[in-house]
Design a protein around this motif. Structure first.
Motif, PDB file in Angstrom:
ATOM      1  N   THR A 257      44.110 -31.577  31.833  1.00  0.00           N
ATOM      2  CA  THR A 257      44.637 -32.189  33.176  1.00  0.00           C
ATOM      3  C   THR A 257      43.648 -33.205  33.565  1.00  0.00           C
ATOM      4  O   THR A 257      44.025 -34.112  34.593  1.00  0.00           O
ATOM      5  N   ASP A 258      42.392 -33.173  33.285  1.00  0.00           N
ATOM      6  CA  ASP A 258      41.103 -33.819  33.968  1.00  0.00           C
ATOM      7  C   ASP A 258      41.581 -35.448  33.870  1.00  0.00           C
ATOM      8  O   ASP A 258      40.963 -36.082  34.847  1.00  0.00           O
ATOM      9  N   ASP A 259      41.785 -36.082  32.812  1.00  0.00           N
ATOM     10  CA  ASP A 259      42.164 -37.238  32.791  1.00  0.00           C
ATOM     11  C   ASP A 259      43.721 -37.690  32.678  1.00  0.00           C
ATOM     12  O   ASP A 259      44.350 -38.623  32.164  1.00  0.00           O
ATOM     13  N   ALA A 260      44.606 -36.740  32.891  1.00  0.00           N
ATOM     14  CA  ALA A 260      46.124 -37.054  32.497  1.00  0.00           C
ATOM     15  C   ALA A 260      46.634 -37.898  33.499  1.00  0.00           C
ATOM     16  O   ALA A 260      46.363 -37.955  34.708  1.00  0.00           O
ATOM     17  N   ASP A 261      47.578 -38.819  33.026  1.00  0.00           N
ATOM     18  CA  ASP A 261      48.505 -39.602  33.986  1.00  0.00           C
ATOM     19  C   ASP A 261      49.682 -38.697  34.106  1.00  0.00           C
ATOM     20  O   ASP A 261      50.364 -39.040  35.216  1.00  0.00           O
ATOM     21  N   ARG A 282      49.613 -37.303  23.098  1.00  0.00           N
ATOM     22  CA  ARG A 282      48.111 -37.761  23.198  1.00  0.00           C
ATOM     23  C   ARG A 282      47.862 -38.609  21.905  1.00  0.00           C
ATOM     24  O   ARG A 282      47.196 -39.566  22.049  1.00  0.00           O
ATOM     25  N   ARG A 287      48.795 -40.003  28.058  1.00  0.00           N
ATOM     26  CA  ARG A 287      47.613 -39.098  28.397  1.00  0.00           C
ATOM     27  C   ARG A 287      48.296 -37.992  29.280  1.00  0.00           C
ATOM     28  O   ARG A 287      48.665 -38.056  30.521  1.00  0.00           O
ATOM     29  N   ARG A 310      45.322 -36.724  40.896  1.00  0.00           N
ATOM     30  CA  ARG A 310      45.118 -37.909  40.254  1.00  0.00           C
ATOM     31  C   ARG A 310      46.353 -38.484  39.393  1.00  0.00           C
ATOM     32  O   ARG A 310      46.056 -39.816  38.660  1.00  0.00           O
TER      33      ARG A 310
END
Length: 388
Positions: A257-261, A282, A287, A310
């Protein structure tokens, strides 16, 4: 020691280790096996407990309440219409602050009559004042059985606990499960002690009526107890890891989840397939991430808002519908996002009702639907929407 167990059997092993003094049992599919295994344990002496085979689910929870009011650790189990039949008692148990533990095998509700799994039974009782957890696999089921008593019996919480296992998908499928020793379990979970019990040496009024002025205060105190469970769950899991070596992640579990769109939010046993689908996406350059809700009550408002703060869009996949509106989980997730002024677009995907299969291709379609935008509420496999 490792054994090959179903979810029901794993949960029964966890209850054996928790040593409840009273078990009230009324079997209903797909919960039956957990009370059958516990009856065998009582019969062979591996569990010393009063095993009471009652005449209905209403009686099962009434019996557990009586035991808890006498100061005993109590357990019962149910599913679907059985949970709804004991609905009246759910509120008595939470209002009385009795830390009973109950396993619910999530199953569809009538009509049409159906014995297969969805989550409409437990989600319909979110406001009954019980802690609600949702296990993903048999190991977590066993561990939750053990942790549930420590959480519910904490004096800051004093709230009953409903552990939910997806009917058949989890209750009846087998996997390798690590069973702690009795010595480990006893170190983790001390004997139950409470002042909230019938005591001839210190008589008190219990389960009484309360007028408008004081009734309100009791409900506020119950709300405080539920909120306190958030911290107690984390503390309990920290202590659990020290003794058993397995780590759990509090009210939610995040994956990529840290960089997920784009994120799918879900609960229960379908989460594993969501994670595998995210891995495949991925590889395609999308993402994707997954948030698994482990506890619906107390609800993880802060954790959900942070995980979705985010992203470009998120989907809530649930086996539930609040007729005339949307899925109950979706309503709760949206509320959490809006409290923190989240801007991401949210979409609801309802599937799996009455045990209907949700496939990997369904989940991939969900991800791709929220990338291009779709209807606010979508029924997997039905309709003309982008996901139909």
């Amino acid at each position: 020691m490792k054994k090959f167990l179903s979810g029901n059997e794993a949960f029964a092993e966890g209850i054996r280790l928790a040593r409840p003094e009273v078990i009230s049992a009324y079997p209903i599919t797909p919960q039956t096996i957990v009370v059958e295994r516990l009856s065998e344990m009582v019969e062979n002496g591996s569990l010393k407990s009063e095993y009471v085979h009652v005449e209905s689910e209403h009686s099962a929870l009434s019996c557990a309440m009586g035991a808890s009011a006498a100061g005993a650790r109590a357990f019962t189990a149910t599913s679907s219409q059985g949970l709804l039949y004991m609905a009246e008692c759910l509120y008595y148990a939470s209002g009385g602050r009795f830390p009973i533990v109950m396993m619910n095998a999530d199953r569809s509700t009538a009509l049409p009559w159906n014995i297969y799994g969805d989550q409409r039974d437990s989600l319909s009782q979110l406001d009954s004042g019980w802690i609600q957890s949702y296990a993903e696999n048999a190991q977590e089921a066993l561990d939750l059985a053990l942790m549930s008593y420590r959480i519910a019996e904490d004096k800051r919480v004093s709230t009953p606990y409903m552990a939910n296992l997806d009917g058949f998908v989890l209750t009846h499928t087998y996997e390798k499960v690590d069973i702690p020793t009795e010595e480990q379990a006893d170190r983790f979970l001390p004997a139950y002690e409470t002042d909230n019990r019938i005591d001839f040496d210190s008589p008190k009024n219990m389960a009484f009526s309360a007028g408008p002025e004081t009734n309100y205060i009791f409900k506020y105190r119950a709300h405080e107890g539920m909120l306190a469970a958030s911290d107690v769950i984390k503390e309990t899991e920290d202590e659990f890891e020290k003794i058993f070596g397995r780590r759990y992640t509090g009210l939610t579990e995040n994956y990529l989840t840290d960089d997920a769109d784009y994120i799918i939010v879900t609960l229960g046993s379908i989460a594993g397939l969501c994670r595998k689908t995210a891995d495949r996406l991925r590889e395609q350059g999308i993402r994707a991430g997954v948030v698994r809700i482990r506890y619906m009550r107390p609800f993880p408002n802060e954790e959900i808002a942070e995980a979705l703060s985010r992203v470009k869009a998120y989907a809530v996949l649930e086996k539930d519908i609040s007729f005339g509106n949307e899925g109950t989980v979706f309503t709760n997730v949206n509320s959490a996002v809006k409290k923190e002024n989240g801007k991401a677009e949210g979409y609801n995907f309802i599937g799996g009702l009455g045990g209907r299969n949700i496939s990997a291709s369904d989940i991939e379609t969900i991800f791709k639907s929220i990338i291009k935008g779709t209807d606010r509420v979508n029924f997997i496999g039905i309709g003309d929407g982008n996901n139909g």
